[in-house]
Design a protein around this motif. Structure first.
Motif, mmCIF file in Angstrom:
data_model
loop_
_atom_site.group_PDB
_atom_site.id
_atom_site.type_symbol
_atom_site.label_atom_id
_atom_site.label_comp_id
_atom_site.label_asym_id
_atom_site.label_seq_id
_atom_site.Cartn_x
_atom_site.Cartn_y
_atom_site.Cartn_z
ATOM 1 N N SER A 383 30.163 27.061 36.671
ATOM 2 C CA SER A 383 29.615 28.241 36.002
ATOM 3 C C SER A 383 30.368 29.481 36.461
ATOM 4 O O SER A 383 31.244 29.409 37.338
ATOM 5 N N ALA A 385 29.168 31.847 38.246
ATOM 6 C CA ALA A 385 28.823 32.108 39.642
ATOM 7 C C ALA A 385 29.565 31.173 40.592
ATOM 8 O O ALA A 385 30.145 31.611 41.595
ATOM 9 N N SER A 386 29.565 29.856 40.288
ATOM 10 C CA SER A 386 30.234 28.912 41.182
ATOM 11 C C SER A 386 31.744 29.116 41.179
ATOM 12 O O SER A 386 32.394 29.012 42.227
ATOM 13 N N ARG A 389 32.555 32.163 43.315
ATOM 14 C CA ARG A 389 32.513 31.868 44.752
ATOM 15 C C ARG A 389 33.814 31.218 45.215
ATOM 16 O O ARG A 389 34.362 31.556 46.269
ATOM 17 N N ASP A 406 24.054 36.801 34.375
ATOM 18 C CA ASP A 406 22.837 36.553 35.152
ATOM 19 C C ASP A 406 22.912 37.266 36.499
ATOM 20 O O ASP A 406 23.949 37.832 36.867
ATOM 21 N N ARG A 407 21.799 37.236 37.219
ATOM 22 C CA ARG A 407 21.702 37.943 38.493
ATOM 23 C C ARG A 407 22.693 37.386 39.507
ATOM 24 O O ARG A 407 23.328 38.149 40.252
ATOM 25 N N GLU A 408 22.843 36.066 39.569
ATOM 26 C CA GLU A 408 23.698 35.451 40.577
ATOM 27 C C GLU A 408 25.151 35.900 40.415
ATOM 28 O O GLU A 408 25.804 36.294 41.390
ATOM 29 N N THR A 409 25.648 35.867 39.168
ATOM 30 C CA THR A 409 27.023 36.306 38.916
ATOM 31 C C THR A 409 27.187 37.783 39.255
ATOM 32 O O THR A 409 28.177 38.194 39.869
ATOM 33 N N MET A 411 25.464 39.587 41.412
ATOM 34 C CA MET A 411 25.407 39.780 42.862
ATOM 35 C C MET A 411 26.748 39.466 43.513
ATOM 36 O O MET A 411 27.276 40.244 44.320
ATOM 37 N N ILE A 412 27.334 38.320 43.148
ATOM 38 C CA ILE A 412 28.602 37.913 43.766
ATOM 39 C C ILE A 412 29.705 38.898 43.405
ATOM 40 O O ILE A 412 30.550 39.258 44.228
#
Length: 573
Positions: A383, A385-386, A389, A406-409, A411-412
């Protein structure tokens, strides 16, 4: 004496229309110099031929310039077919064989009169034969032989291809096939292959950004999106639906047996020596699979930032930020507003061997030299996000995230900006000032946003008025009130509106450009964002600090004649 090369339109190249020699006429117009004429006369004495052709072969004069000059001496209009939108209904009025025999092509209608481009206006027999075949009064204009032949190849061949395909589809030999073994014979048949190739070729020639193949109850509707607006181009019979759909799916390496779920693919094609990529998406409907092909013109990914429509002050603000070693640059706007093009152009400008640039995209639309591009693959667990990272462990200097979803993406990405990376990404918001609120709604802390974001660019694509047919008019009081909503402006003497001609397909517009607002996150703005200030407060302070809003950028382009008040209201409410 060497053989004379093909003279092109012989009458035009051979005869000046005044008593003065051809060389003197061209020199008086500033098309050639006296030294060039002397050199051409020496070459003509050795090799023979007409002076006009010698000048063209020497490279000092283009055939179009020569023909345009001599056409004006004859009192006949010159048309550059390379920059002219031929009306297909006009081109179809004479047979292809007649067009090739006389190097003549009907290109438009002027009321009931058929406008015909010819290479040799002195050929009275050609004009009479065209008039008889078309059964319409004729007005002659002049173009170069090469341009007319290219237009004949483009329009006459397409017309004959469609006739062959549709007549084949209407025959008893061609029926929709239910099983795959029969279907494979249909989709490999020459008419279906021709139709698929024709759609792609015609879309490229018409500057289309998308091709829509839509099955209906009785036929198949083909539409092209040109300058952001859909136009219907043809309606092949229902009989071609199964073969055409499967042919396009095979070209995009999709599963032709699966018709119940959407599929995504990609194909490459060569059109006129130009390599283009198309992103293909299928969608099951009640009448069959709808196919949309997005035309990915690689030249748009190589545009310079200066060509995108930035006003000088906005351009300066943006360039100052994109050269910073860290921070987040967000480009916002609705789907189809040119966000990716802006980011690609930014990458091209900052790309050098001293920087490691990595992108994460879904999908990768354009391949960029010297840049590492990663394709998101949700099925494999990759994804945004992954992937982000992993990328941060690959020693990047610049990271482009195709979209913050999304929030995770988010944030990173923000944390990456705070740890010394330049992060570029896109977001869907209405304007620059509302972007911090959108990020807060996604779950980010205000202090993180205020610390990490350095610039927000909001943009829209606006249609450009056709310069051939736009017409000036005196602006109304109601329009002045609309233009003055974000600050007083000086009343212009006149503005332009669309009218429509054959070159712009009667739309009044040809091409698009972007309008931008560039919000730079200053220390004062950081404090507002950290305090969860409303978008209106952020916008007011940004304007005080020099930001030009989307509407103000649009008003500027209306005043200088690049677009119309109507188009501005369509894009910026």
């Amino acid at each position: 004496m060497s053989e004379n090369p093909r003279p092109g339109p012989s009458v035009i190249l051979r005869h000046p229309t005044e008593d003065a020699p051809l060389g003197q006429l061209l020199q008086a117009r500033g098309l050639v110099t006296e030294a060039q004429i002397d050199a051409a006369l020496v070459r003509q004495a050795k090799e023979g031929g007409y002076l006009g052709r010698v000048l063209i072969d020497m490279g000092v004069l283009s055939e179009a310039s020569l023909v345009a000059e001599l056409a004006s001496r004859l009192g006949i209009d010159f048309v550059d077919l390379g920059d002219y939108q031929v009306d297909p209904t006009a081109a179809s009025r004479i047979p292809e064989a007649l067009a090739r025999r006389y190097c003549a092509l009907p290109i438009a209608w002027d009321g009931p009169v058929l406008v015909v481009a010819v290479a040799d206006p002195a050929n009275v027999l050609a004009v009479d034969d065209v008039r008889s075949a078309a059964r319409a009064p004729v007005k002659v204009v002049v173009s170069t032989q090469d341009a007319i032949e290219a237009a004949i190849n483009r329009f006459m061949r397409a017309e004959s291809d469609v006739d062959d395909i549709t007549s084949f589809a209407a025959s008893d030999d061609f029926e929709e096939q239910g099983d795959l073994s029969s279907l494979s014979e249909v989709i490999d048949d020459a008419p279906i292959v021709k139709l698929a190739n024709l759609l792609i070729r015609q879309a490229i020639q018409d500057r289309a950004s998308d091709i829509h193949v839509e099955p209906t109850e009785r036929d198949v509707r083909i539409r092209f999106r040109v300058d952001g607006v859909l136009h219907e181009v043809m309606r092949p019979p229902k009989g071609v639906q199964a073969g055409l759909t499967s042919r396009l799916k095979i070209m995009a390496e999709l599963n032709i047996a699966e018709k119940r779920i959407p599929q995504d693919g990609r194909l490459s094609a060569s059109v006129g020596g130009k390599q283009v990529d198309l992103r293909v998406a299928t969608l099951p409907t009640v009448y069959g699979e709808k196919i949309v092909m997005r035309v990915l013109d690689k030249s748009t990914a190589l545009l310079d930032l200066a060509d995108l429509g930035f006003l000088p002050s906005s351009m300066k603000r943006y360039e100052d930020v994109m050269t910073l070693p860290w921070g987040t640059i967000l480009v916002t706007g609705p789907t189809g507003s040119g966000k990716s093009t802006t980011l690609y152009s930014t990458l091209n400008q900052i790309n050098d061997t001293g920087r490691n640039i990595i992108t994460i995209e879904d999908p990768v639309e354009y391949r960029l030299a010297g840049i590492n591009q990663v394709q998101v693959n949700p099925k494999a667990g990759l994804s945004f996000a992954s992937a982000l990272r992993s990328i941060l462990r690959s020693d990047p200097d610049v990271v482009l995230v195709g979209e913050i979803r999304d929030r995770e993406t988010a944030m990173i990405a923000m944390e990456a900006a705070l740890t010394g990376h330049l992060v570029l990404s896109t977001l869907h918001t209405n304007d620059a000032a509302s972007t911090p609120s959108r990020l807060i709604e996604m779950g980010l802390e205000p202090y993180l946003i205020s610390s990490a974001v350095s610039c927000i660019v909001a943009q829209r694509l606006v249609r450009r008025l056709c310069e051939r047919c736009r017409e000036p008019y005196e602006i109304t009081d109601a329009e002045m009130e609309i233009l003055s909503r974000e600050g007083p402006i000086e009343r212009p003497e006149f503005v332009y509106r669309s009218r429509g001609c054959t070159q712009c397909s009667k739309t009044g517009y040809r091409g698009r450009f972007a309008i931008h607002e560039v919000l730079i996150v200053s220390e004062a703005l950081r404090m507002l964002v950290a305090d969860r200030a409303h978008g209106d407060e952020i916008k007011r302070l940004s304007i005080d600090e020099g930001m030009i809003t989307l509407r103000q950028a649009g008003v500027h382009n209306v005043i200088v004649g690049k677009t119309s008040v109507e188009e501005l209201l369509r894009v910026v409410a």
